[in-house]
Scaffold this motif. Structure first.
Motif, short mmCIF file in Angstrom:
data_model
loop_
_atom_site.label_atom_id
_atom_site.label_comp_id
_atom_site.label_asym_id
_atom_site.label_seq_id
_atom_site.Cartn_x
_atom_site.Cartn_y
_atom_site.Cartn_z
N CYS A 151 70.25 22.32 63.23
CA CYS A 151 70.72 21.70 64.46
C CYS A 151 71.60 22.65 65.26
CB CYS A 151 71.50 20.42 64.16
SG CYS A 151 70.50 19.02 63.60
N ARG A 152 72.46 23.41 64.58
CA ARG A 152 73.38 24.31 65.30
C ARG A 152 72.61 25.40 66.04
NH1 ARG A 152 77.47 21.49 66.14
NH2 ARG A 152 78.71 23.34 66.65
N VAL A 153 71.53 25.89 65.44
CA VAL A 153 70.72 26.90 66.12
C VAL A 153 69.89 26.24 67.21
CG1 VAL A 153 68.96 28.69 65.83
CG2 VAL A 153 70.65 28.31 64.03
N TYR A 154 69.34 25.09 66.94
CA TYR A 154 68.56 24.34 67.93
C TYR A 154 69.40 24.07 69.18
CZ TYR A 154 65.70 20.51 69.85
OH TYR A 154 64.93 19.70 70.67
N MET A 155 70.66 23.76 68.99
CA MET A 155 71.56 23.44 70.10
C MET A 155 71.98 24.66 70.89
SD MET A 155 73.75 20.79 67.80
CE MET A 155 75.23 20.78 68.80
N GLY A 156 71.68 25.87 70.38
CA GLY A 156 71.99 27.09 71.10
C GLY A 156 73.42 27.55 70.97
N VAL A 157 74.16 27.05 69.98
CA VAL A 157 75.58 27.39 69.85
C VAL A 157 75.85 28.33 68.69
CG1 VAL A 157 76.36 25.28 70.97
CG2 VAL A 157 76.01 25.30 68.49
N HIS A 158 74.81 28.65 67.88
CA HIS A 158 75.01 29.56 66.75
C HIS A 158 73.76 30.40 66.52
CE1 HIS A 158 78.93 28.57 65.11
NE2 HIS A 158 78.66 27.28 65.22
N TYR A 159 73.97 31.61 66.03
CA TYR A 159 72.87 32.44 65.53
C TYR A 159 72.48 31.93 64.14
CZ TYR A 159 74.21 35.93 69.08
OH TYR A 159 74.49 36.57 70.24
N PRO A 160 71.25 32.20 63.71
CA PRO A 160 70.87 31.84 62.34
C PRO A 160 71.79 32.41 61.28
CG PRO A 160 68.92 32.38 63.62
CD PRO A 160 70.10 32.70 64.49
N THR A 161 72.25 33.66 61.47
CA THR A 161 73.13 34.24 60.46
C THR A 161 74.51 33.58 60.45
OG1 THR A 161 73.61 36.01 62.06
CG2 THR A 161 72.03 36.49 60.29
N ASP A 162 74.87 32.93 61.55
CA ASP A 162 76.13 32.17 61.55
C ASP A 162 76.06 31.02 60.55
OD1 ASP A 162 77.06 33.77 63.60
OD2 ASP A 162 76.54 32.34 65.18
N VAL A 163 74.92 30.32 60.54
CA VAL A 163 74.80 29.18 59.63
C VAL A 163 74.54 29.65 58.20
CG1 VAL A 163 74.02 27.67 61.50
CG2 VAL A 163 72.33 28.84 60.11
N VAL A 164 73.80 30.76 58.04
CA VAL A 164 73.60 31.31 56.70
C VAL A 164 74.95 31.73 56.11
CG1 VAL A 164 72.56 33.18 55.37
CG2 VAL A 164 71.22 32.00 57.12
N GLY A 165 75.77 32.36 56.93
CA GLY A 165 77.10 32.73 56.48
C GLY A 165 77.93 31.50 56.12
N GLY A 166 77.78 30.44 56.91
CA GLY A 166 78.48 29.19 56.59
C GLY A 166 78.00 28.59 55.29
N PHE A 167 76.68 28.62 55.06
CA PHE A 167 76.15 28.12 53.78
C PHE A 167 76.74 28.91 52.61
CE2 PHE A 167 71.92 26.81 55.99
CZ PHE A 167 72.55 25.69 56.50
N ALA A 168 76.78 30.23 52.76
CA ALA A 168 77.29 31.08 51.67
C ALA A 168 78.77 30.82 51.42
CB ALA A 168 77.06 32.55 52.01
N LEU A 169 79.54 30.69 52.50
CA LEU A 169 80.98 30.46 52.34
C LEU A 169 81.25 29.10 51.71
CD1 LEU A 169 83.91 31.24 52.82
CD2 LEU A 169 83.70 30.37 55.17
N GLY A 170 80.59 28.06 52.21
CA GLY A 170 80.80 26.73 51.65
C GLY A 170 80.40 26.64 50.19
N THR A 171 79.28 27.27 49.85
CA THR A 171 78.81 27.26 48.46
C THR A 171 79.77 28.02 47.55
OG1 THR A 171 76.50 27.11 49.17
CG2 THR A 171 76.91 27.90 46.93
N ALA A 172 80.22 29.18 48.01
CA ALA A 172 81.11 30.01 47.20
C ALA A 172 82.42 29.30 46.90
CB ALA A 172 81.38 31.33 47.91
#
Length: 229
Positions: A151-172
């Motif tokens: 959704c964040r990429v669809y909405m045009g407010v984040h790059y894909p790597t922004d959300v991948v980085g968020g996934f990695a940070l939240g998981t870690a």
């Protein structure tokens, strides 16, 4: 990091345009639905999952530990967001619509830095934390986290790597600090279970509930023996 997104041939930018391109051809109502989902809907969905998981955890034999595990999920999300503050200020990556033309931006007014996505970080931290406590609800939570990233990429407010980085940070954060968190939260939930607010950790036995109700009833008046005579 910001420079990596400037080149239109960069896969990060290409995937951004591909996913955000769906918003241009979608009906207006669908874009509004995606906007609500990406901003608030996923968070609400995770809260509902937490509520269902908590209701079931209270009935387990190891209720204090189970509830402690569930409590760690939102705590991990908050901690991950705090960790993201220095990361975001260090990288200083601009929002994609500030660097690239032709994007369909569904949410206006986003002026803070883009990397790492707070929404993706929060959603995945809750999802992974929930998975550690309850596999069934945790899988649903992780699925919601992945949807949040889309959704964040669809909405045009984040790059894909922004959300991948968020996934990695939240998981870690959810995994690395879980043992310490359980050492602290489990005794707290055990003590809470023995207090008047113990229903938050385990349901009260029917006999105890009935005893409390009986104790709250007013004592019947005693008749005056002289009047009775």
């Amino acid at each position: 990091m910001a420079g990596l997104a400037m080149d239109g041939s960069n896969p990060d930018v290409s995937v951004l345009y591909d996913i955000n391109g769906f918003a241009k051809g979608a009906p207006h109502w669908f874009d509004r639905a995606m906007e609500f989902t990406g901003e608030y809907g996923i968070v609400i969905g995770l809260a509902v999952l937490m509520l269902f998981a908590w209701w079931g955890a209270r009935k387990r034999d190891d209720a204090p530990a189970a509830v402690a595990g569930l409590l760690w999920a939102p705590v991990a999300a908050g901690l991950a967001l705090l960790v993201n503050i220095p990361i975001r200020d260090l990288v200083q990556r601009q929002r994609p619509f500030m660097e690239h033309q032709g994007l369909e931006v569904l949410v206006k007014g986003k002026t803070d830095f883009s990397f790492v996505s707070d929404h993706a970080t929060l959603a995945m931290a809750v999802g992974v934390g929930l998975f550690c406590a309850n596999r069934k609800y945790g899988l649903a939570g992780i699925a919601l986290g992945l949807l949040e990233g889309f959704c964040r990429v669809y909405m045009g407010v984040h790059y894909p790597t922004d959300v991948v980085g968020g996934f990695a940070l939240g998981t870690a954060v959810a995994l690395l600090f879980a043992p310490l968190a359980m050492m602290l939260l489990t005794p707290m939930m055990t003590r809470l279970a023995e207090s008047r607010a113990g229903w938050l950790v385990r349901p009260r036995p029917p006999a105890a509930a009935a005893a409390d109700e009986e104790a709250e009833l007013p004592e019947p008046r005693r008749r005056d023996n002289d009047l009775a005579a």
